[in-house]
Design an enzyme around this catalytic site. Sequence first.
Site, mmCIF file in Angstrom:
data_model
loop_
_atom_site.group_PDB
_atom_site.id
_atom_site.type_symbol
_atom_site.label_atom_id
_atom_site.label_comp_id
_atom_site.label_asym_id
_atom_site.label_seq_id
_atom_site.Cartn_x
_atom_site.Cartn_y
_atom_site.Cartn_z
ATOM 1 N N HIS A 60 -28.204 -8.283 126.975
ATOM 2 C CA HIS A 60 -28.000 -6.893 127.405
ATOM 3 C C HIS A 60 -26.684 -6.419 126.829
ATOM 4 O O HIS A 60 -25.964 -7.186 126.186
ATOM 5 C CB HIS A 60 -28.057 -6.759 128.930
ATOM 6 C CG HIS A 60 -26.958 -7.467 129.679
ATOM 7 N ND1 HIS A 60 -26.752 -8.821 129.608
ATOM 8 C CD2 HIS A 60 -26.008 -6.994 130.528
ATOM 9 C CE1 HIS A 60 -25.737 -9.153 130.385
ATOM 10 N NE2 HIS A 60 -25.267 -8.059 130.943
ATOM 11 N N HIS A 62 -23.917 -5.056 128.293
ATOM 12 C CA HIS A 62 -22.664 -5.060 129.058
ATOM 13 C C HIS A 62 -21.544 -5.573 128.154
ATOM 14 O O HIS A 62 -21.731 -6.532 127.399
ATOM 15 C CB HIS A 62 -22.783 -5.992 130.267
ATOM 16 C CG HIS A 62 -22.881 -5.282 131.580
ATOM 17 N ND1 HIS A 62 -23.524 -5.811 132.665
ATOM 18 C CD2 HIS A 62 -22.395 -4.085 132.001
ATOM 19 C CE1 HIS A 62 -23.438 -4.979 133.687
ATOM 20 N NE2 HIS A 62 -22.757 -3.920 133.312
ATOM 21 N N ASP A 64 -18.954 -7.431 128.424
ATOM 22 C CA ASP A 64 -18.515 -8.840 128.359
ATOM 23 C C ASP A 64 -19.463 -9.702 127.522
ATOM 24 O O ASP A 64 -19.071 -10.776 127.071
ATOM 25 C CB ASP A 64 -18.305 -9.453 129.751
ATOM 26 C CG ASP A 64 -19.508 -9.345 130.663
ATOM 27 O OD1 ASP A 64 -20.158 -8.293 130.672
ATOM 28 O OD2 ASP A 64 -19.793 -10.325 131.384
ATOM 29 N N HIS A 150 -31.586 -6.757 135.806
ATOM 30 C CA HIS A 150 -30.135 -6.605 135.994
ATOM 31 C C HIS A 150 -29.867 -5.153 136.388
ATOM 32 O O HIS A 150 -28.830 -4.591 136.084
ATOM 33 C CB HIS A 150 -29.462 -6.968 134.661
ATOM 34 C CG HIS A 150 -27.984 -7.153 134.677
ATOM 35 N ND1 HIS A 150 -27.282 -7.713 135.720
ATOM 36 C CD2 HIS A 150 -27.037 -6.866 133.729
ATOM 37 C CE1 HIS A 150 -25.987 -7.754 135.403
ATOM 38 N NE2 HIS A 150 -25.820 -7.238 134.216
ATOM 39 N N ASP A 173 -27.670 -12.161 132.489
ATOM 40 C CA ASP A 173 -27.381 -11.645 133.832
ATOM 41 C C ASP A 173 -28.680 -11.118 134.414
ATOM 42 O O ASP A 173 -29.273 -10.174 133.879
ATOM 43 C CB ASP A 173 -26.379 -10.487 133.747
ATOM 44 C CG ASP A 173 -24.981 -10.926 133.361
ATOM 45 O OD1 ASP A 173 -24.760 -12.150 133.206
ATOM 46 O OD2 ASP A 173 -24.115 -10.044 133.218
ATOM 47 N N HIS A 237 -20.916 -18.418 133.352
ATOM 48 C CA HIS A 237 -20.449 -17.051 133.681
ATOM 49 C C HIS A 237 -20.013 -17.080 135.149
ATOM 50 O O HIS A 237 -20.492 -16.337 135.984
ATOM 51 C CB HIS A 237 -21.624 -16.079 133.447
ATOM 52 C CG HIS A 237 -21.407 -14.634 133.781
ATOM 53 N ND1 HIS A 237 -21.397 -14.159 135.069
ATOM 54 C CD2 HIS A 237 -21.272 -13.537 133.000
ATOM 55 C CE1 HIS A 237 -21.257 -12.831 135.056
ATOM 56 N NE2 HIS A 237 -21.168 -12.440 133.815
HETATM 57 ZN ZN LIG Z 1 -24.235 -7.871 132.815
#
Ligand SMILES: [Zn+2]
Length: 275
Positions: A60, A62, A64, A150, A173, A237
């Site tokens: 995805h 995001h 990070d 997510h 995630d 994570h």
């Molecule tokens: Zn995420």
Amino acid sequence: MQLVILGSGSPLPDPARAGPSTLVRTTAGDLLFDCGRGVLMRAAAVGSGAATFRAVFLTHLHSDHITDLNDVFTMRWVMSLAPNPLVVFGPAGTDALLAAIETMLEPDIGYRLAHHDDLRWPPAATVNEVERGVIFEEGAVRVIAAPSDHAPVRPTVAFRVEDGERSVVIAGDTVPCAGLDELCTGADVLVQTVVRRDLIEQFGLPRLTDVLDYHSSVPDAARSAARGGVRVLVLTHLVPAPAPGTEQEWLDQAAAHFEGNVMLAHDLLALDVTA
Ligand SMILES: [Zn+2]
């Protein structure tokens, strides 16, 4: 097949943990999953790197999970002696992300093209936006995608890598969901990003508490692993990063719901996936 956790950290900067990123070393080459902070530093530690990744897979968008994609894109370009487009698989939006990275790097690309006589081509990426099904096949290696959950982040994908009879699932995630369960069925290893619900609730910080509703807790991850009948669960994570001496708590929380092996990731944790 070998699994290497390159970065076991989260968005929170940690001197000992790079951002989320996992390398799967297959007979078709090195497959990189997500590009967190410091990914190429950790890849260098195991003799891998941008020029040789067979493909990069994004769970995805995001920050990070993608923050060092620009570094991979640039190093792929400057460390290759011939045009060598970066092959990227990711959810819808990945194409626009690569275009934006290219725009961000425009000055740098110009500087390097002007300065190096033997560098006569710009960096490039071959982007494949994926949702489900077999997305990569080469020799004995297949990568299968399925939607993860997510929400409200959408769309997101999880991946299963198969090399012959062996298989590894990279969940990214996600909360437990049907797409992840499909991928986990009969897999050897599940790599799941997790947060500690009990600790985060104790902190009581609203911005941190918010993350609980779209991540797997440690028991959630263990239940996903148990439903799929996987052999090994790798927790990564880690939010918050385990305080020294508390590692066993994480393992115990998982063991209460899963009878297989549980491993708590640290950077450069390597696992040979064999029969
Ligand atoms: Zn995420």
